[in-house]
Design a protein around this motif. Structure first.
Motif, short mmCIF file in Angstrom:
data_model
loop_
_atom_site.label_atom_id
_atom_site.label_comp_id
_atom_site.label_asym_id
_atom_site.label_seq_id
_atom_site.Cartn_x
_atom_site.Cartn_y
_atom_site.Cartn_z
N ALA A 171 0.83 -1.20 0.00
CA ALA A 171 0.00 0.00 0.00
C ALA A 171 0.87 1.25 0.00
O ALA A 171 0.39 2.34 0.29
N ARG A 172 2.15 1.08 -0.35
CA ARG A 172 3.08 2.19 -0.20
C ARG A 172 2.72 3.39 -1.06
O ARG A 172 2.89 4.53 -0.67
N SER A 173 2.21 3.13 -2.26
CA SER A 173 1.90 4.24 -3.15
C SER A 173 0.61 4.95 -2.76
O SER A 173 0.36 6.06 -3.21
N ALA A 174 -0.20 4.32 -1.94
CA ALA A 174 -1.50 4.90 -1.61
C ALA A 174 -1.37 6.23 -0.87
O ALA A 174 -2.22 7.10 -0.98
N TRP A 175 -0.25 6.41 -0.12
CA TRP A 175 -0.10 7.64 0.65
C TRP A 175 -0.07 8.86 -0.26
O TRP A 175 -0.53 9.94 0.09
N PHE A 176 0.44 8.64 -1.44
CA PHE A 176 0.61 9.75 -2.35
C PHE A 176 -0.73 10.26 -2.85
O PHE A 176 -1.01 11.46 -2.86
N LEU A 177 -1.58 9.30 -3.23
CA LEU A 177 -2.93 9.65 -3.67
C LEU A 177 -3.69 10.29 -2.51
O LEU A 177 -4.36 11.32 -2.68
N TYR A 178 -3.55 9.69 -1.34
CA TYR A 178 -4.24 10.20 -0.15
C TYR A 178 -3.84 11.65 0.14
O TYR A 178 -4.66 12.52 0.41
N GLN A 179 -2.54 11.93 0.05
CA GLN A 179 -2.03 13.27 0.32
C GLN A 179 -2.68 14.30 -0.60
O GLN A 179 -3.10 15.38 -0.16
N LYS A 180 -2.80 13.96 -1.87
CA LYS A 180 -3.38 14.91 -2.83
C LYS A 180 -4.85 15.14 -2.53
O LYS A 180 -5.38 16.24 -2.73
N LEU A 181 -5.53 14.09 -2.07
CA LEU A 181 -6.95 14.24 -1.73
C LEU A 181 -7.12 15.22 -0.57
O LEU A 181 -8.02 16.06 -0.57
N VAL A 182 -6.22 15.12 0.42
CA VAL A 182 -6.29 16.06 1.56
C VAL A 182 -5.95 17.48 1.09
O VAL A 182 -6.60 18.45 1.49
N PHE A 183 -4.94 17.58 0.23
CA PHE A 183 -4.52 18.90 -0.25
C PHE A 183 -5.67 19.65 -0.94
O PHE A 183 -5.89 20.83 -0.68
N VAL A 184 -6.37 18.94 -1.83
CA VAL A 184 -7.37 19.63 -2.66
C VAL A 184 -8.77 19.48 -2.07
O VAL A 184 -9.43 20.47 -1.72
N LEU A 185 -9.25 18.23 -1.93
CA LEU A 185 -10.62 18.02 -1.45
C LEU A 185 -10.72 18.32 0.05
O LEU A 185 -11.81 18.58 0.55
N GLY A 186 -9.61 18.29 0.75
CA GLY A 186 -9.62 18.64 2.17
C GLY A 186 -9.56 20.14 2.41
O GLY A 186 -9.68 20.60 3.54
N GLY A 187 -9.35 20.90 1.36
CA GLY A 187 -9.32 22.35 1.52
C GLY A 187 -8.03 22.87 2.13
O GLY A 187 -7.99 23.97 2.65
N MET A 188 -6.96 22.09 2.07
CA MET A 188 -5.71 22.55 2.67
C MET A 188 -5.08 23.70 1.87
O MET A 188 -4.57 24.66 2.43
N LEU A 189 -5.14 23.60 0.55
CA LEU A 189 -4.54 24.63 -0.29
C LEU A 189 -5.53 25.72 -0.67
O LEU A 189 -5.16 26.87 -0.83
N VAL A 190 -6.79 25.31 -0.83
CA VAL A 190 -7.82 26.21 -1.35
C VAL A 190 -9.07 26.08 -0.49
O VAL A 190 -9.55 24.96 -0.31
N PRO A 191 -9.60 27.19 0.03
CA PRO A 191 -10.89 27.08 0.73
C PRO A 191 -11.94 26.48 -0.22
O PRO A 191 -11.94 26.80 -1.41
N LEU A 192 -12.80 25.63 0.31
CA LEU A 192 -13.76 24.94 -0.56
C LEU A 192 -14.65 25.93 -1.30
O LEU A 192 -15.12 25.64 -2.41
N GLU A 193 -14.88 27.09 -0.72
CA GLU A 193 -15.73 28.10 -1.36
C GLU A 193 -15.12 28.60 -2.67
O GLU A 193 -15.82 29.20 -3.50
N LEU A 194 -13.82 28.38 -2.85
CA LEU A 194 -13.14 28.88 -4.05
C LEU A 194 -12.96 27.80 -5.12
O LEU A 194 -12.44 28.07 -6.20
N LEU A 195 -13.36 26.57 -4.80
CA LEU A 195 -13.28 25.50 -5.79
C LEU A 195 -14.44 25.64 -6.77
O LEU A 195 -15.46 26.28 -6.45
N PRO A 196 -14.32 25.07 -7.97
CA PRO A 196 -15.50 25.02 -8.85
C PRO A 196 -16.66 24.36 -8.10
O PRO A 196 -16.43 23.42 -7.32
N PRO A 197 -17.90 24.82 -8.33
CA PRO A 197 -19.04 24.33 -7.53
C PRO A 197 -19.16 22.81 -7.48
O PRO A 197 -19.43 22.23 -6.42
N TRP A 198 -18.97 22.16 -8.63
CA TRP A 198 -19.13 20.69 -8.63
C TRP A 198 -18.08 20.01 -7.75
O TRP A 198 -18.35 19.04 -7.07
#
Lengths: 258, 255
Positions: A171-198
């Protein structure tokens, strides 16, 4: 080990982390670097106006909290747990008088809390320096427990992801995908209000927002205490998923070699 | 140049020994870089132009950064490991060989993960950088200069371990230059912008060469080449002087 084992595990891990001053300093400096870069970017973007309802100061405090929620957590925890499962070193934990997952969750939370405290203090100092104003007291009171819940959700989710290693062995590669999900869908880099609505709608229905967006939104001054309730709900779900994954995995585990 | 090239040939052979792992590692890093480009797209959709930087300019910045960083962290992978090798004594292995230590060390190991970075940067420039012959030439020169700045800086901060005996200055320097280099330099406050052109030369690793691709400027080009030469000399000098202070770890088999 008596019923206080969880507190003992949290405390021992926290003391171990706190004793490594060099690593704590690195965490603090890294947090300051990230907040400086990302916070400056969003402040420059906002200028004298608002973006998604956030003014420049609110955006900076958002980044302070979103990074404080994620920087302290070991991002490659999935890889580490997966390796422990794949190489069989998790076997020795099966003979302990407490559950493997429960002890791991407690120890990881304990190890993370000192780093969270350091990031909270350094982030607050930088935020005060840059914005010149503190967030409302109510926002701080809501954001502080939300940060702990965010970290707990993140750790539980990483254990749930890592339990796949019982099946796929790598499962070693899974951390990488997980990290990106937190970065974007978790709102770490961008407040969710600023993402495209969908994308924002998708992010709000997934657990990653509980790991970064919730405390950040609260610290930026938005009085939405229900976000903490959402975090608690996700913590229950994620811990349950991790427990299920480990329970099934431990039954599948076969010892190989001497 | 015989020994360093032999070291490089060995490193390439090691890298290609497991092509599946190489492909996976490089692919993961390219995916990571792609996610960052996605972030910048979202950012500029909301922010428009920020202090002279738009999406196209940041894409160019990222193509320079990922190519240069990929070359340094991938092909010269040991640039980031000098401090660790000093503290655990594994420099002994190279000192026992009849070669000049620094070039041999730098070329001895390739990290497949960062090869993905370099490939991503090249593809990004080819697809989105409007690669006319003149722009491609400026891109190539900028990448080489940026790589020289990054290599010199990393070797310099890693070599501080010779004098301090330990610490995490190397890791801190690496994190700082790569992280700060990945943002448009003009979004930072004035004091930090000065630091990014001097103490932690992140601006010369990405923003300055990227701008030169779009808008050739003799002064900026001279500054970039001066920084490249200056940091290359600084890295070499700190390593050479520091090496005289090195004491053996009695480890003969790791390097």
């Amino acid at each position: 080990m008596n019923r206080r084992w969880a507190a003992v595990a949290v405390g021992a891990a926290a003391r171990r982390t706190a004793a490594d001053r060099g690593a704590l300093l690195m965490t603090a400096v890294f947090h300051l670097l990230v907040v400086s870069a990302l916070g400056s970017l969003w402040r420059a973007a906002a200028g004298g106006e608002t973006l998604g309802g956030y003014d420049a100061d609110a955006l900076f405090w958002y980044i302070v909290a979103s990074e404080a929620a994620t920087v302290p957590v070991a991002m490659r925890l999935i890889e580490r747990i997966g390796d422990d499962i794949a190489d069989g070193s998790i076997e020795v934990e099966l003979v302990r008088p407490v559950g493997v997952l429960a002890l791991r969750l407690a120890a990881e939370l304990g190890a993370t809390l000192p780093r969270l405290a350091v990031c909270g203090v350094t982030g607050a100092a930088l935020g005060l320096l840059v914005t010149g104003t503190a967030p409302p007291a109510g926002a701080v009171a809501l954001a502080a427990p939300a940060l702990v819940l965010a970290v707990a959700c993140n750790i539980a989710a990483q254990h749930a992801f890592a339990s796949l290693a019982f099946v796929v062995r790598d499962a070693r590669s899974a951390w990488f995908l997980y990290q990106k999900l937190v970065f974007v869908l978790g709102g770490m880099l961008v407040p969710l209000e600023l993402l495209p609505p969908w994308l924002a709608a998708a992010a709000r229905s997934l657990p990653f927002a509980a790991m970064s967006y919730a405390p950040a939104r609260l610290l930026s001054g938005e009085g939405e205490p229900w976000l903490a309730a959402v975090q608690v709900a996700w913590l229950v779900v994620l811990t349950g998923l991790a427990a299920l994954g480990f329970a099934v995995g431990e039954r599948r585990l076969q010892r190989v070699g001497a | 140049m015989g020994a360093p090239l032999a070291a490089l040939r060995g490193a390439v052979a090691e890298l290609l020994a497991n092509p599946r792992a190489l492909g996976l590692q490089a692919g993961i890093m390219a995916l990571n870089d792609g996610a960052w480009i996605g972030f910048w797209w979202v950012f500029f959709q909301r922010a428009g132009t920020v202090r002279g930087w738009d999406f196209d300019a940041v894409v160019l910045l990222w193509s320079v950064l990922t190519t240069a960083a990929g070359l340094v962290l991938g092909v010269l992978a040991n640039a980031r490991r000098i401090g660790q090798m000093v503290t655990d004594g594994s420099l002994d292995a190279v000192l026992a060989l009849p070669v000049r230590p620094l070039p041999w060390l730098l070329l001895r190991r390739i990290d497949g993960v960062f090869v993905g970075d370099a490939l991503f940067g090249l593809v990004l420039f080819a697809l989105a950088g409007d690669p006319t012959p003149a722009r491609a030439a400026r891109f190539a020169v900028g990448v080489v200069a940026a790589a020289a700045v990054l290599t010199g800086f990393l070797v310099a901060v890693e070599s501080l371990v010779f004098f301090s005996g330990g610490g995490r200055t190397g890791e801190l320097g690496f994190q700082a230059i790569v992280l700060l280099g990945s943002y448009p330099v003009d979004v930072f406050p004035a004091a930090l912008r000065v630091a990014l052109h001097t103490v932690v030369p992140a601006a010369f690793v990405a923003a300055v060469p990227a701008r030169l691709v779009d808008a050739p400027d003799a002064g900026a080009a001279a500054a970039l080449l001066t920084a490249a030469g200056g940091f290359a000399v600084l890295g070499w000098a700190l390593f050479t002087v520091g090496l005289r202070r090195y004491t053996s770890g009695s480890a003969w088999t790791r390097a």
